[in-house]
Design a protein around this motif. Structure first.
Motif, PDB file in Angstrom:
ATOM      1  N   LYS A 267       0.842  -1.207   0.000  1.00  0.00           N
ATOM      2  CA  LYS A 267       0.000   0.000   0.000  1.00  0.00           C
ATOM      3  C   LYS A 267       0.873   1.251   0.000  1.00  0.00           C
ATOM      4  O   LYS A 267       0.511   2.286  -0.589  1.00  0.00           O
ATOM      5  CB  LYS A 267      -0.988  -0.018   1.174  1.00  0.00           C
ATOM      6  CG  LYS A 267      -0.427   0.259   2.558  1.00  0.00           C
ATOM      7  CD  LYS A 267      -0.403   1.752   2.899  1.00  0.00           C
ATOM      8  CE  LYS A 267       0.259   2.001   4.252  1.00  0.00           C
ATOM      9  NZ  LYS A 267       0.411   3.453   4.506  1.00  0.00           N
ATOM     10  N   GLY A 268       2.054   1.147   0.642  1.00  0.00           N
ATOM     11  CA  GLY A 268       2.990   2.271   0.658  1.00  0.00           C
ATOM     12  C   GLY A 268       3.523   2.575  -0.730  1.00  0.00           C
ATOM     13  O   GLY A 268       3.741   3.745  -1.085  1.00  0.00           O
TER      14      GLY A 268
ATOM     15  N   TYR B 268       0.715   4.597  -2.541  1.00  0.00           N
ATOM     16  CA  TYR B 268       0.593   5.989  -2.064  1.00  0.00           C
ATOM     17  C   TYR B 268       1.817   6.817  -2.447  1.00  0.00           C
ATOM     18  O   TYR B 268       1.689   7.967  -2.891  1.00  0.00           O
ATOM     19  CB  TYR B 268       0.384   6.019  -0.548  1.00  0.00           C
ATOM     20  CG  TYR B 268       0.137   7.418  -0.020  1.00  0.00           C
ATOM     21  CD1 TYR B 268      -1.141   7.964  -0.047  1.00  0.00           C
ATOM     22  CD2 TYR B 268       1.181   8.203   0.473  1.00  0.00           C
ATOM     23  CE1 TYR B 268      -1.370   9.258   0.421  1.00  0.00           C
ATOM     24  CE2 TYR B 268       0.967   9.487   0.935  1.00  0.00           C
ATOM     25  CZ  TYR B 268      -0.320  10.014   0.909  1.00  0.00           C
ATOM     26  OH  TYR B 268      -0.548  11.294   1.341  1.00  0.00           O
ATOM     27  N   SER B 269       3.002   6.248  -2.292  1.00  0.00           N
ATOM     28  CA  SER B 269       4.214   7.008  -2.631  1.00  0.00           C
ATOM     29  C   SER B 269       4.312   7.234  -4.132  1.00  0.00           C
ATOM     30  O   SER B 269       4.840   8.268  -4.576  1.00  0.00           O
ATOM     31  CB  SER B 269       5.455   6.285  -2.115  1.00  0.00           C
ATOM     32  OG  SER B 269       5.529   4.962  -2.613  1.00  0.00           O
TER      33      SER B 269
ATOM     34  N   THR C   2       2.047  10.189  -4.794  1.00  0.00           N
ATOM     35  CA  THR C   2       2.670  11.427  -4.305  1.00  0.00           C
ATOM     36  C   THR C   2       3.802  11.881  -5.215  1.00  0.00           C
ATOM     37  O   THR C   2       3.899  13.063  -5.572  1.00  0.00           O
ATOM     38  CB  THR C   2       3.209  11.209  -2.882  1.00  0.00           C
ATOM     39  OG1 THR C   2       2.156  10.718  -2.046  1.00  0.00           O
ATOM     40  CG2 THR C   2       3.734  12.499  -2.295  1.00  0.00           C
TER      41      THR C   2
ATOM     42  N   GLY D 184      -4.014   4.282   4.590  1.00  0.00           N
ATOM     43  CA  GLY D 184      -3.032   5.119   3.909  1.00  0.00           C
ATOM     44  C   GLY D 184      -2.669   4.652   2.513  1.00  0.00           C
ATOM     45  O   GLY D 184      -1.599   4.989   2.005  1.00  0.00           O
TER      46      GLY D 184
ATOM     47  N   GLU E 162       9.583   9.058   0.075  1.00  0.00           N
ATOM     48  CA  GLU E 162       8.118   8.989   0.109  1.00  0.00           C
ATOM     49  C   GLU E 162       7.657   7.580   0.461  1.00  0.00           C
ATOM     50  O   GLU E 162       6.709   7.395   1.237  1.00  0.00           O
ATOM     51  CB  GLU E 162       7.532   9.404  -1.244  1.00  0.00           C
ATOM     52  CG  GLU E 162       7.700  10.874  -1.591  1.00  0.00           C
ATOM     53  CD  GLU E 162       6.808  11.788  -0.756  1.00  0.00           C
ATOM     54  OE1 GLU E 162       5.937  11.285  -0.028  1.00  0.00           O
ATOM     55  OE2 GLU E 162       6.998  13.012  -0.829  1.00  0.00           O
TER      56      GLU E 162
ATOM     57  N   SER F 157       8.193   6.791   4.174  1.00  0.00           N
ATOM     58  CA  SER F 157       7.211   7.532   4.979  1.00  0.00           C
ATOM     59  C   SER F 157       5.830   6.898   4.894  1.00  0.00           C
ATOM     60  O   SER F 157       5.041   6.976   5.846  1.00  0.00           O
ATOM     61  CB  SER F 157       7.142   8.989   4.507  1.00  0.00           C
ATOM     62  OG  SER F 157       8.378   9.642   4.701  1.00  0.00           O
ATOM     63  N   ALA F 158       5.517   6.263   3.747  1.00  0.00           N
ATOM     64  CA  ALA F 158       4.190   5.678   3.548  1.00  0.00           C
ATOM     65  C   ALA F 158       4.071   4.281   4.148  1.00  0.00           C
ATOM     66  O   ALA F 158       2.960   3.738   4.228  1.00  0.00           O
ATOM     67  CB  ALA F 158       3.859   5.632   2.052  1.00  0.00           C
ATOM     68  N   CYS F 159       5.191   3.706   4.612  1.00  0.00           N
ATOM     69  CA  CYS F 159       5.154   2.362   5.197  1.00  0.00           C
ATOM     70  C   CYS F 159       4.826   2.438   6.689  1.00  0.00           C
ATOM     71  O   CYS F 159       5.615   2.015   7.559  1.00  0.00           O
ATOM     72  CB  CYS F 159       6.478   1.643   4.951  1.00  0.00           C
ATOM     73  SG  CYS F 159       6.716   1.196   3.233  1.00  0.00           S
TER      74      CYS F 159
ATOM     75  N   HIS G  40       0.375   6.748   7.789  1.00  0.00           N
ATOM     76  CA  HIS G  40       1.550   7.426   7.246  1.00  0.00           C
ATOM     77  C   HIS G  40       2.343   7.947   8.432  1.00  0.00           C
ATOM     78  O   HIS G  40       1.794   8.152   9.525  1.00  0.00           O
ATOM     79  CB  HIS G  40       1.087   8.598   6.344  1.00  0.00           C
ATOM     80  CG  HIS G  40       2.154   9.168   5.470  1.00  0.00           C
ATOM     81  ND1 HIS G  40       3.056  10.109   5.908  1.00  0.00           N
ATOM     82  CD2 HIS G  40       2.455   8.943   4.154  1.00  0.00           C
ATOM     83  CE1 HIS G  40       3.870  10.432   4.910  1.00  0.00           C
ATOM     84  NE2 HIS G  40       3.530   9.738   3.835  1.00  0.00           N
TER      85      HIS G  40
ATOM     86  N   LYS H 241      -1.251  14.332   7.109  1.00  0.00           N
ATOM     87  CA  LYS H 241      -1.694  14.089   5.735  1.00  0.00           C
ATOM     88  C   LYS H 241      -3.038  13.354   5.708  1.00  0.00           C
ATOM     89  O   LYS H 241      -3.685  13.271   4.661  1.00  0.00           O
ATOM     90  CB  LYS H 241      -0.649  13.261   4.972  1.00  0.00           C
ATOM     91  CG  LYS H 241       0.661  13.992   4.726  1.00  0.00           C
ATOM     92  CD  LYS H 241       1.632  13.095   3.959  1.00  0.00           C
ATOM     93  CE  LYS H 241       2.973  13.774   3.708  1.00  0.00           C
ATOM     94  NZ  LYS H 241       2.859  14.903   2.759  1.00  0.00           N
TER      95      LYS H 241
END
Length: 642
Positions: A521-522, A525-526, A529, A564, A619, A622-624, A628, A633
């Motif tokens: 999922k990270g 999202y990254s 971004t 996230g 990024e 940070s998303a893991c 987040h 965010k």
């Protein structure tokens, strides 16, 4: 030579001493799910040795009690004597009974009609490039004794304005008997090519102008979906879907690319997609509709770049190696007979153009059907499948990238994960007081595992109930038997106790599973971004988000935001648009305008290689986290978590 017998299939074969058991099963055409392609990572190729012994490596995926019962990982085992191997009863669930997006439901029909309406509003004419004409020729005489083919060409030149008429040898051989059987009254199927040119691909006795059919096909890494279409009316005559038989060689494109480098590997993969997947789907639609294969004279297919290479039998290994160069992005027209596809042998195969090594024709087709290419709004298109592809833009620009999310969204890399088939847990709610779950299962069957949408729900519910922290680690000291830890201190949550349903083992999710999914999922999202940041934009500038792909049908948008995976924006901006790749193939099948626009769309997309973007790894790290590392965010999630 040693003997290996597989039960309950009762298939026996001889192998050399030291032969890998997974490879032996493949030779015997026994399906064993091996998402990691035998790299000892996923633990899905579990089998039971009921007689004899094998040399096997110890694996964390085989617990002590399972080891005592004779369970081994096929990929880690070598045949050292005659053996009998029992294949688990649910081993075929990866291929059969999969819940695959099609166009049969009311929701999907609405999406389908919207795509058609959108195409018409954008000025596309629904007129297929294949034509059928009934012609009555003057029979030959001693005074009019030109050849059969010249007679046809003369008629087409005089009556239809075609100055140049072509056909291939297989059809030329059929012309003399067909003309005489029909008393020179025949229907020709032909493809106009440029000013005054056409190519005849079929000839039939009498008037059969009402029989004109085509196939739209989406070749997914995990699943394949097809539609049989009446080209004159634009109606769906039949549809079919199944798992992609290449699954047995790995769940993701990288593992399949690796397999293609083995001896006969490329041939195995090509046979798996055409002979074991596509042709059976076509045959099923013919049976359901009563239509013959020779009536199918148009074929549009889309897949990611790796699937396109394997479909054509083209060596794909350079796709995975820097600088990631495909053999082609736009394939030439290919005759069905060249690939062995069960349609009219003279039919041209049109493969939707790719953009780059990891953004394929399925995304090009999806962007076409979504209308993104002609929108005045800023639209984010996300295809959530075995791979994660993203497109952002409007009528002025189109930017795209691919995320290395891995197979987690399809249940891969998850110990009790499975693809969306009967028995897969697809929805979960957890009581925050006693930590007990309520589950919904595909087909209302006995639960066998957890599919992608269920994993999203489960992780979200575990977080909201305080069972895991925001790192994804299980909290110790909770008053519940559903949370437990092994001798190494690795925790797991028991979703289903085996005793409740008579299962062989509990259905659980471990901290390792959660970590794998958080990384997946990270990556999404990254990727979102980074793509926006490359344009100097952020999520506040998005007008709409379109979700496509198999997981989207059961996706809980709210939960996807809470963990996230998707940005914390107004929920009404996010919508599911179905199997956009199949929709795009249908539009291309029905409209020459759509095909031209499809190629324009492919040329307009600018590919961003995330691996060389300086900010991407920051990024991603940070998303893991859930949701987040920067909770600001996700203001709505912050409010819920307090």
């Amino acid at each position: 030579m040693l003997k290996v017998k597989f039960v309950p299939q009762n298939i026996e074969l001889e192998v050399a001493e030291g032969e890998n058991l997974l490879e032996a099963a493949r030779k015997a055409e026994i399906f064993i799910d091996a998402p990691c392609n035998g790299n000892s990572v996923c633990g899905k190729c579990k089998v039971k040795i009921v007689d004899g012994k094998v040399h096997t490596e110890k694996s964390r995926h085989i617990k002590d009690d399972e080891c005592n019962e004779g369970y081994v990982l096929a990929c880690c085992s070598k045949v050292t004597e005659d053996i009998i191997v029992e294949i688990p009863s649910n081993a075929g669930s990866a291929m059969h009974g999969m819940k695959i997006e099609d166009l049969s439901g009311e929701r999907e029909q609405l999406i389908f009609e919207k795509a058609k309406s959108q195409a018409l509003e954008n000025g596309m004419e629904f007129k297929t490039y294949v034509r059928k004409d009934y012609i009555e020729l003057d029979p030959p005489t001693l005074d009019d004794n030109i050849s059969d083919f010249e007679r046809i060409k003369r008629h087409l030149r005089t009556n239809l304005g075609y100055n140049q008429v072509f056909c291939r040898l297989p059809l030329l051989r059929k012309i003399p008997p067909i003309l005489r059987e029909a008393n020179f009254k025949v229907t020709i199927t032909h493809i106009p090519r440029g000013e005054g040119k056409t190519t005849i691909i079929r000839m039939e006795v009498g008037d059969s102008t009402n029989k004109l059919y085509g196939i739209a096909l989406d070749i997914g890494t995990t699943s394949v979906a097809a539609c049989l279409v009446n080209l004159q009316e634009g109606k769906l005559v039949a549809k079919a879907s199944s798992g992609n038989a290449q699954i047995k060689y790995g769940a993701d494109v990288i593992n399949r690319i690796m397999y293609s480098t083995k001896r006969n590997g490329l041939e195995d993969l090509n046979n798996a997609i055409i002979k074991e997947t596509i042709n059976p789907l076509l045959d099923k639609m013919y049976r359901d509709s009563g239509i013959g294969r020779d009536d199918v004279v148009s074929f549009i297919a889309a897949g990611n770049t790796t699937m396109s290479h394997l479909f054509l039998g083209i060596y794909p290994d350079y796709l995975r190696m820097e600088p990631y160069i495909p053999a082609f992005v736009k394939a030439p027209f290919i005759k069905a007979s060249e690939l062995g596809i069960n349609i009219n042998s003279e039919t041209f195969i049109y493969l939707v153009p790719s953009v780059a090594s990891y953004v394929g024709g399925d995304i090009t087709a999806g962007v076409l059907s979504s209308g993104l290419w002609n929108s005045t709004e800023n639209i984010l298109f996300i295809d959530l499948g075995t791979n994660g592809e993203i497109v952002f833009g409007n009528r002025e620009f189109l930017m795209t990238c691919a995320c290395s999310a891995g197979p987690a969204f399809e249940g891969g890399e998850i110990s009790c994960g499975m693809r969306a088939a009967g028995g897969a847990v697809e929805g979960i709610r957890i009581n925050k007081e006693n930590y007990e779950p309520a589950i919904s299962v595909i087909g209302n069957e006995k639960p066998l595992g957890i599919c992608g949408s269920g994993i999203i729900d489960l992780i979200c519910e575990l977080m909201l109930a305080g069972i895991i922290d925001r790192r994804g680690k299980l909290v110790k000291g909770l008053n519940t038997s559903r949370v437990r830890f092994d001798e190494h201190g690795i925790g797991e949550y028991v979703l289903v106790f085996k005793e409740h349903y008579g299962l062989e083992k509990d259905i659980t999710i471990t901290e390792v599973d959660i970590d794998n999914f958080i990384r997946a999922k990270g990556a999404i999202y990254s990727g979102l971004t980074t793509l926006l940041n490359s344009l100097g934009m952020d999520f506040t500038m998005i007008d709409k988000i379109y979700i496509a792909g198999g997981i989207g049908n059961s996706l809980d948008i709210e939960n996807s935001i809470k963990i996230g995976m998707l940005p914390d924006i107004e929920r009404e901006k996010i919508s599911y648009i179905g199997n956009s790749s199949l929709m795009g193939c249908y539009l291309t099948l029905m409209s020459e305008d759509a095909r031209h626009k499809l190629e324009d769309v492919g040329n307009q997309m600018t590919y961003v290689e995330l691996s060389v973007e300086p900010a991407y790894m920051d990024e991603f790290v940070s998303a893991c986290f859930l949701p987040h590392t920067d909770i600001e965010k996700f203001p709505t999630v912050k409010e819920i978590l307090g």
